[in-house]
Design an enzyme around this catalytic site. Structure first.
Site, mmCIF file in Angstrom:
data_model
loop_
_atom_site.group_PDB
_atom_site.id
_atom_site.type_symbol
_atom_site.label_atom_id
_atom_site.label_comp_id
_atom_site.label_asym_id
_atom_site.label_seq_id
_atom_site.Cartn_x
_atom_site.Cartn_y
_atom_site.Cartn_z
ATOM 1 N N GLN A 7 -18.604 -3.713 2.330
ATOM 2 C CA GLN A 7 -17.483 -2.782 2.488
ATOM 3 C C GLN A 7 -16.406 -2.968 1.427
ATOM 4 O O GLN A 7 -15.403 -2.253 1.420
ATOM 5 C CB GLN A 7 -16.902 -2.916 3.898
ATOM 6 C CG GLN A 7 -17.891 -2.446 4.944
ATOM 7 C CD GLN A 7 -17.355 -2.508 6.358
ATOM 8 O OE1 GLN A 7 -16.226 -2.131 6.614
ATOM 9 N NE2 GLN A 7 -18.180 -2.978 7.280
ATOM 10 N N LYS A 46 21.366 11.666 3.453
ATOM 11 C CA LYS A 46 22.106 11.277 4.654
ATOM 12 C C LYS A 46 21.812 9.807 4.940
ATOM 13 O O LYS A 46 20.656 9.417 5.070
ATOM 14 C CB LYS A 46 21.700 12.148 5.845
ATOM 15 C CG LYS A 46 22.607 11.939 7.042
ATOM 16 C CD LYS A 46 22.276 12.885 8.176
ATOM 17 C CE LYS A 46 23.328 12.784 9.268
ATOM 18 N NZ LYS A 46 23.603 11.425 9.705
#
Length: 822
Positions: free
Chosen positions: A237, A530
């Site tokens: 993998q 903000k």
């Protein structure tokens, strides 16, 4: 709503329609789609870091997983569907005979959207895309311990401990994940210096070595016939083409199990078992993410710089990403097959690009390629207004002469023409940080005259790494660079009013909650980020600083490090509006972190807290300077004066964040990519109105928040049985305090203890909240409604209650009388 079991929701600022919510996806446990979506929404904070910037392959069970006797049908999906929302991040992988477009699970909204499609399993490789789309070397090594018939988790754990000893000798620190299926995955962070093939070779050799040392327990060959009674150490993998189920993903098993990160102490337990999603949620709330170390602190070294590319012969050249995004047989763009040769030329080109949205592409010749930025609003024409620049993939030098139409269906489809081109004088090139050049265009080009511009990198993490600002410098012939925040304003920016101002009498101007629809003409507005902190007015006089909260409370002693503001103000006196914020390890404002600095009274406590959690002051408006008022001056004038008067140093905790021009959509996108709270749009021609909530300031939030008054609490259950389980909260409505719901999430155990201590002296017999249902008030403890907090929530219900509220923290800068429904 479309039906009884569908909802329209907002997830981190993105609107989603969730359907078939009552559909059972796991028949054996009765787990519904609603349960799956709720899990992914809640687990996103720990799942996303392990999946971000990796191409996601999804395994979908549209009709549910079925039962062991009658399994449901599933299928793998790689390509992103055409109906995917435009805000889903995506990357393209060019194969020899086809192209795949993959989604990137980079945020909560994408994860919930995948859950809506019944994509229960999310699989990703061990490598990430870089900031310009280049495929980077793997940043983690993975081994899959798969038990054969006759063995189980105990044997996998034994093999895992053998591997841990080997990897530890290599300087690696692996962490285990019970796979949610049968076995265990081991993850180890690596430095990105090796290719996938090289990492696979190391993993393969490790597996063979283990098999040689433990032939009765370990097998490294994939053949099923050899696995009986043994544990397969699957090393494959680590291949660039292979994927592993991402940590915290659900599994499509009969039960809703999860690929769950564990501790080594747990692996030693004889009761070790796979975990379902409910157990995982409880663990994460209690312990956090045991696997967090695999994605922290080492990824910055993986970015493909020119030096790194020259250092590794096997590394891709700087045009690999460019080639991977184009088909030479379908586009008229130049697609050279050769690697770029070094060059010392200083050409530039600015191309007008009519793609899905009109923008300009700015390209500078550097190190054999055209380093490129997309400018949504073009090159700035005013030194006081910076523009966004988004770095894109490097382009070949031949692209500097390209004009033509990119066909529909191809990357960047649309007409491209040269707006201006020529040469540049290089003043500064700090790789990945800052570029300053003077552009000399064509006689009849779009620039019109030489322009000195600065490109300044503003990205703070992987999600925002492409973001820069482009700034027009004042003097095209100056010999040295001046940062945008230090440029003196033009004479027209001289304060227009002269009335003396008393800093103690100024209450901050307030913004009205709105949306992008409230910004009708982008050119009329400036856009600021903000900041998630507490508002403060800073009064500076001859180097001394006084900080006052929105409700007039003196904050000076609580934040002594902000006294440095006095040393970076060039005027004798000044009154500055801004926000006090605490930044997390990624440089993002963290309101929860700021809570640790609030309500401290002892000097020793303040000093200790300031060392562990220093705060910053984000200055965004100048109200007075040298005794002269700027309140009547328009925003543009006040902003120019602020940037002239406030000159923060590089290491200062004082900042003048950029004011953006351009489109509101771009500003909101930048804010979201930076992981900030939202955007404040400010009309450029409007004055400052102290204490007024004005529609000339519009705040656009990604998340819904609401200030609430605490009216009572209910005891908890389970481990919270002797503590607070939830807070009962309300908002003022006329002369009453209307009940809006109870808040039972978002607290740490320490916060609950602190809240109990704070509320104890406020106990009262009768409720102050109106409209509390009997079920919520039956075991309630009432308190005097004198304290204000803030919650985050999904939406307002039709009955005026908060849906899914979560505690954010106290608001000592607000009084109950100031609370109103946003």
């Amino acid at each position: 709503m479309a039906s009884d079991d569908s909802e329209r929701v907002t997830v981190d600022g993105h609107r989603l329609t969730l359907t078939n919510l009552d559909k059972v996806l796991y028949p054996s446990t009765g787990t519904t789609k609603r349960d799956v979506l709720a899990y992914y929404a809640e687990i996103a904070d720990v799942l996303v870091p392990h999946a971000a910037n990796r191409p996601a392959t999804r395994k979908r069970w549209v009709h549910g997983v079925g039962t062991p006797e009658h399994p449901g049908q599933s299928f793998f999906q790689k390509n992103l569907e055409d109906s995917a929302p435009s805000w889903v991040k995506r990357r393209t992988i060019q194969h020899s005979d086809h192209t795949n477009v993959y989604p990137l699970v980079n945020d909560r909204a994408t994860l919930v959207w995948l859950g809506q499609l019944a994509a229960l399993e999310i699989h990703v490789p061990q490598w990430q895309f870089g900031r310009t789309g280049v495929v980077r070397n793997p940043d983690r090594l993975v081994l899959d311990l798969d038990p054969g018939e006759g063995v189980g988790l105990a044997e996998c754990a034994e093999v895992a401990r053998y591997i841990r000893a080997i990897l530890g000798g290599m300087g690696l620190d692996p962490m285990p994940v019970t796979s949610g299926s049968k076995g265990i995955h081991l993850y180890a962070a690596i430095d990105g210096a090796q290719t996938s093939d090289q990492v696979s070779a190391v993993a393969h050799e490790l597996a063979r070595s283990l098999e040689a040392d433990h032939p009765d327990l370990v097998v490294s060959d994939m053949k099923k016939a050899l696995r009986g009674g043994k544990v397969l150490v699957d090393w494959s993998q680590n291949s660039a083409a292979k994927t592993t189920i991402t940590p915290y993903s659900l599994r499509g098993r009969a039960h809703p199990m999860v690929a769950a990160p564990r501790t080594w102490r747990e692996l030693a337990s004889p009761d070790l078992a796979q975990l379902d999603y409910r157990e995982v949620l409880r663990r994460v709330k209690r312990r956090g993410d045991p696997l967090a170390g695999v994605v922290s602190g080492h990824l910055e070294s993986l970015e493909p710089t020119a030096a790194r590319m020259r250092g590794f012969e096997a590394a891709p050249d700087r045009l690999d990403t460019y080639r991977g995004m184009r088909n030479a047989g379908r586009t008229p763009e130049p697609v050279p097959s050769h690697a770029p040769a070094p060059s010392d030329g200083q050409s530039f080109v600015i191309q007008e690009h009519h793609a899905r949205r009109l923008h300009f592409d700015f390209r500078l010749e550097h190190d054999g390629v055209l380093v490129s930025w997309a400018l949504p609003k073009g090159v700035p024409t005013d030194p006081q207004h910076n523009h966004l620049a988004v770095q894109t993939e490097d382009h070949p030098l031949e692209y500097g002469e390209f004009e033509g139409t990119i066909p529909r269906g191809e990357y960047g489809a649309g007409a491209v023409s040269i707006w201006d081109a020529g040469r540049y004088d290089l003043e500064k090139w700090r790789e990945g940080e800052e570029v300053i050049v003077t552009l000399h265009g064509r006689e009849n080009g779009g620039l019109g005259a030489p322009r000195r511009v600065a490109l300044i990198h503003t990205g703070r993490d992987e999600k925002t790494a492409q973001n820069w600002l482009i700034h027009l410098m004042k003097d095209a012939g100056a010999a040295s660079a001046t940062p945008p925040s230090t440029v003196a304003p033009p004479k027209a920016a001289t304060p227009s009013a002269t009335r003396p101002v008393s800093p103690t009498t100024i209450a901050p101007m307030l913004a009205t909650l709105g949306s992008v629809r409230d910004v009708s003409d982008d050119d009329d507005w400036a856009f600021e980020m903000k900041w998630d902190g507490i508002r403060a007015i800073a009064s500076v006089e001859n180097g001394s600083v006084r900080l006052t909260s929105r409700n007039g409370k003196d904050l000076t002693a609580s934040y002594p490090e902000l006294g440095q503001l006095g040393s970076v103000v060039s005027a004798a006196t000044a009154t500055i509006d801004g926000e006090i914020v605490a930044l997390d390890s990624r440089g993002r404002p963290d309101f929860g972190l700021l809570q640790t600095r609030m309500n401290l009274t002892k000097a020793s406590d303040v000093e200790r807290s300031a060392r562990s959690t220093p705060v910053h002051f984000m200055a965004f408006d100048l109200l007075a300077v040298d005794g002269r008022s700027l309140l009547a001056a328009p925003y543009d004038e006040r902003r120019a004066c602020l940037e002239a008067v406030l000159v923060p140093g590089a290491s200062s905790g004082i900042q003048v964040p950029p004011s953006l021009t351009g489109s509101v959509d771009s500003a909101v996108a930048v804010s979201r990519e930076l992981g900030l709270e939202g955007v404040v749009a400010k009309r450029r021609t409007e004055p400052y109105r102290p204490g007024v909530r004005s529609r000339s300031w519009i705040k656009i939030k990604h998340h819904m928040t609401q200030e609430v008054v605490i009216g009572g609490w209910r005891p908890g259950n389970g481990r919270r049985a002797s503590s607070i389980g939830s807070l009962l909260v309300g908002v003022p409505e006329g002369e009453t305090l209307r009940y809006v719901g109870r808040v039972g999430t978002g607290f740490t155990d320490r916060q609950l203890d602190d809240i109990a201590r704070i509320l104890q002296p406020l106990a009262r017999e009768a409720p102050s909240l109106e409209g509390v249902p009997s079920a919520d008030g039956a075991d309630a403890h009432w308190v005097s409604p004198t304290l204000v907090g803030e919650v985050e929530f999904a939406e307002w219900t039709s009955s005026g209650r908060l849906r899914q509220p979560s505690w954010r923290g106290w608001r000592p800068d607000k009084s109950p009388a100031e609370v109103r429904i946003e």
